[in-house]
Motif scaffolding. Structure first.
Motif, PDB file in Angstrom:
ATOM      1  N   MET B 144       0.811  -1.218   0.000  1.00  0.00           N
ATOM      2  CA  MET B 144       0.000   0.000   0.000  1.00  0.00           C
ATOM      3  C   MET B 144       0.849   1.275   0.000  1.00  0.00           C
ATOM      4  N   MET B 145       2.161   1.125   0.059  1.00  0.00           N
ATOM      5  CA  MET B 145       3.069   2.269  -0.132  1.00  0.00           C
ATOM      6  C   MET B 145       3.727   2.216  -1.512  1.00  0.00           C
ATOM      7  N   SER B 146       3.231   1.352  -2.407  1.00  0.00           N
ATOM      8  CA  SER B 146       3.932   1.170  -3.689  1.00  0.00           C
ATOM      9  C   SER B 146       3.805   2.383  -4.595  1.00  0.00           C
ATOM     10  N   GLY B 147       2.936   3.322  -4.251  1.00  0.00           N
ATOM     11  CA  GLY B 147       2.823   4.538  -5.055  1.00  0.00           C
ATOM     12  C   GLY B 147       3.877   5.577  -4.740  1.00  0.00           C
ATOM     13  N   ASN B 148       4.793   5.269  -3.830  1.00  0.00           N
ATOM     14  CA  ASN B 148       5.881   6.194  -3.490  1.00  0.00           C
ATOM     15  C   ASN B 148       7.212   5.533  -3.798  1.00  0.00           C
ATOM     16  N   ILE B 149       7.866   6.069  -4.810  1.00  0.00           N
ATOM     17  CA  ILE B 149       9.140   5.502  -5.249  1.00  0.00           C
ATOM     18  C   ILE B 149      10.284   6.192  -4.487  1.00  0.00           C
ATOM     19  N   CYS B 150      11.265   5.400  -4.033  1.00  0.00           N
ATOM     20  CA  CYS B 150      12.459   5.952  -3.382  1.00  0.00           C
ATOM     21  C   CYS B 150      13.672   5.504  -4.189  1.00  0.00           C
ATOM     22  N   ARG B 151      14.280   6.465  -4.909  1.00  0.00           N
ATOM     23  CA  ARG B 151      15.405   6.111  -5.779  1.00  0.00           C
ATOM     24  C   ARG B 151      16.618   5.645  -4.971  1.00  0.00           C
ATOM     25  N   CYS B 152      16.710   6.102  -3.702  1.00  0.00           N
ATOM     26  CA  CYS B 152      17.809   5.659  -2.840  1.00  0.00           C
ATOM     27  C   CYS B 152      17.519   4.288  -2.227  1.00  0.00           C
ATOM     28  N   ALA B 153      16.296   3.790  -2.430  1.00  0.00           N
ATOM     29  CA  ALA B 153      15.901   2.459  -1.937  1.00  0.00           C
ATOM     30  C   ALA B 153      15.967   2.351  -0.423  1.00  0.00           C
ATOM     31  N   ALA B 154      15.392   3.341   0.260  1.00  0.00           N
ATOM     32  CA  ALA B 154      15.326   3.292   1.729  1.00  0.00           C
ATOM     33  C   ALA B 154      14.114   2.492   2.201  1.00  0.00           C
TER      34      ALA B 154
END
Lengths: 338, 169
Positions: B144-154
């Protein structure tokens, strides 16, 4: 995005009047697809008619035991609504398999039906596309076509319909209520979306001056034996390469009635009533599921990058039918395919 | 509360601006916007509230996530004029009286960011997730958080931060 004018509709009749008065206008509700297409200059309406304040946000039971869903009910509210979660879990599952939590909070029920294809060339305004510009040609047929259709294509268009929700609505045999200048009418779900044929610019049989007001579900929701199995390039927040919605009415191990539809493979949710009928009255087993899959895919045609979808669809159909027959639907959180 | 930025408004060159009233982080705020102004651009360019980030501007990355009437949405895919009268809460409005919102504190406690660009959207999205009350497990939080991408992969630390707030609430 080009400059445009903005107006609000006061009621359904006013909305229909406004769109009929100006053929360059478009309705906007959630806006998640339309504004994106406007930013890409694919859609260029001169005027937007905001319908978000119309009273079309109820989910209510109908006298014949079904459910009527207002066209403005957000996708997330619909998926979590107790009537849908309990009686139409295949629909809830399909909705939650699509997009992201934020987009589901914005996207409307009617707008989900009106989504346009995500074919790369439809979005890329410097390439020919018959859907975007009729007569200009199809760039996908000899281009990058990994995400494109394998069923019901024409030599003018091989785009797919991107919705997950609509695949479940096809299985449920929903009805689409629309209002137009001539009054109201009801469109059976199978007749709502079109195949591309020689007019791929038309996604649906909705007339330009009509507004979707509701989607009606019949009483039978296949709540015991169902699944929505979606196969994609990443585990969440991606469009389907192939998806399958299944609803079975079982009597022990015997299938009384079978319905299933495919997403990600055609210009509309794909059902094959001959393949469904072949399952009725049979004891559920992988062999008859293989036969049903073969029947659905008998005329499937792959292109340079998407021929893999034929075998992927065959396996997904079989697996989805097994999940539904066993009463073990696919989880949309744990993506392990049982 | 920042005042509308007149220079930014006039640069759009709109023939027909529309007056809207938004309750921005609890403060009634009037502004005149062209119809094509997204909520994101209204916040950043008209009100100088730049905590909300513009990442992809197409609803694919989640950096622009804000809460509208308590629900998380992509502010890049909605028009400001359509939200007339709505309550909009962004990262600048989460702390109260100088005390960080529990989700902000949890992101610090769990080192749930590196470059920080996606963080305002991640935190608003996580606050919306808690309010929805549907996610319970780490698996459900991830979905349910898949709509927020983190390019640093935190991502693992973001999930831990959210779990901390869930455990406390």
């Amino acid at each position: 995005m080009i400059n445009f004018e903005y107006a609000r509709a006061n009621d359904v009749a006013d909305a229909v009047r406004q769109i009929a008065a100006d053929p360059t206008s478009k309705f906007i509700a959630g806006g998640t697809n339309l504004l994106d297409l406007m930013k890409e200059d694919v859609e260029r309406p001169a005027r937007l008619i905001d319908i978000t304040r119309l009273p079309l946000s109820d989910v209510e039971e109908t006298p014949d035991g079904g459910v009527r869903i207002g066209a403005l009910v957000p996708n997330s509210d619909l998926a979590w609504h107790p009537l849908i979660a309990q009686r139409y879990p295949m629909l809830a599952s399909a909705i939650l398999a699509g997009a992201s939590a934020q987009l589901r909070n914005m996207a409307s029920t009617g707008g989900n039906l009106m989504q346009r294809t995500r074919c790369f060339y439809f979005y890329d305004t410097v390439t020919p596309c018959n859907k975007r510009q009729p007569g200009s040609g199809c760039s996908a047929i000899a281009g990058i076509n990994r995400i494109n259709a394998i069923l019901g294509t024409s030599d003018t268009c091989i785009a797919t319909h991107p919705s997950d929700m609509c695949v479940a609505l096809a299985v449920l045999e929903a009805k689409v209520h629309v209002a137009g200048p001539g009054g109201e009418r009801v469109i059976p779900f199978a007749d709502f979306h079109r195949l591309p044929g020689d007019a791929p610019q038309r996604d649906t049989n909705l007339d330009a001056n009509e507004l979707i007001t509701a989607v009606e579900l019949p009483a039978d929701g296949f709540a015991k034996n169902y699944t929505y199995l979606k196969i994609r390039d990443r585990l969440s927040y991606a469009f389907a390469l192939v998806s399958v919605a299944v609803g079975l009415e079982m009597d022990g191990n015997t299938i009384r009635r079978a319905r299933f539809a495919l997403g990600g493979v055609a210009h509309k949710p794909w059902r094959d009533e001959a393949a469904e009928a072949g399952l009725n009255g049979k004891v559920a087993n992988p062999e008859i599921f293989e036969r049903a899959a073969g029947l659905v895919l008998r005329d499937a045609k792959g292109f340079e990058h998407n021929a893999f979808k034929i075998e992927l669809a065959r396996r997904t159909i079989v697996r989805a039918l097994i999940q539904a027959a066993h009463g073990t639907p696919q989880s949309q959180n744990n993506k392990k395919i049982a | 509360m920042a005042q509308p930025n007149a220079a930014a408004q006039s640069s759009i060159g709109s023939p027909s601006k529309i007056s809207v009233e938004l309750i921005i982080n609890g403060v009634e705020t009037k502004l005149d916007v062209a119809p094509w102004t997204t909520l994101l651009d209204a916040l950043r360019e008209h009100l100088d509230l730049t905590g909300t980030k513009k990442g992809c501007d197409h609803g694919q990355c989640g950096a622009c996530t804000v809460l509208v009437d308590g629900r998380r949405i992509n502010s890049c895919l909605t028009l400001a004029v359509m939200k007339d009268g709505a309550r909009v809460t962004m990262i600048e409005g989460l702390a109260t009286d100088g005390v960080l919102h529990p989700m902000q504190q949890a992101f610090i406690d769990h080192d749930a960011f590196q470059c920080g660009y996606c963080t305002p959207g991640q935190i608003c999205s996580a606050v919306g997730l808690i309010a929805e009350g549907k996610a319970k497990t780490a698996e459900e939080i991830r979905e349910m958080m898949s709509g927020n991408i983190c390019r640093c992969a935190a991502y693992p630390n973001i999930v831990s931060a959210i779990q901390q707030v869930m455990g406390a609430s």
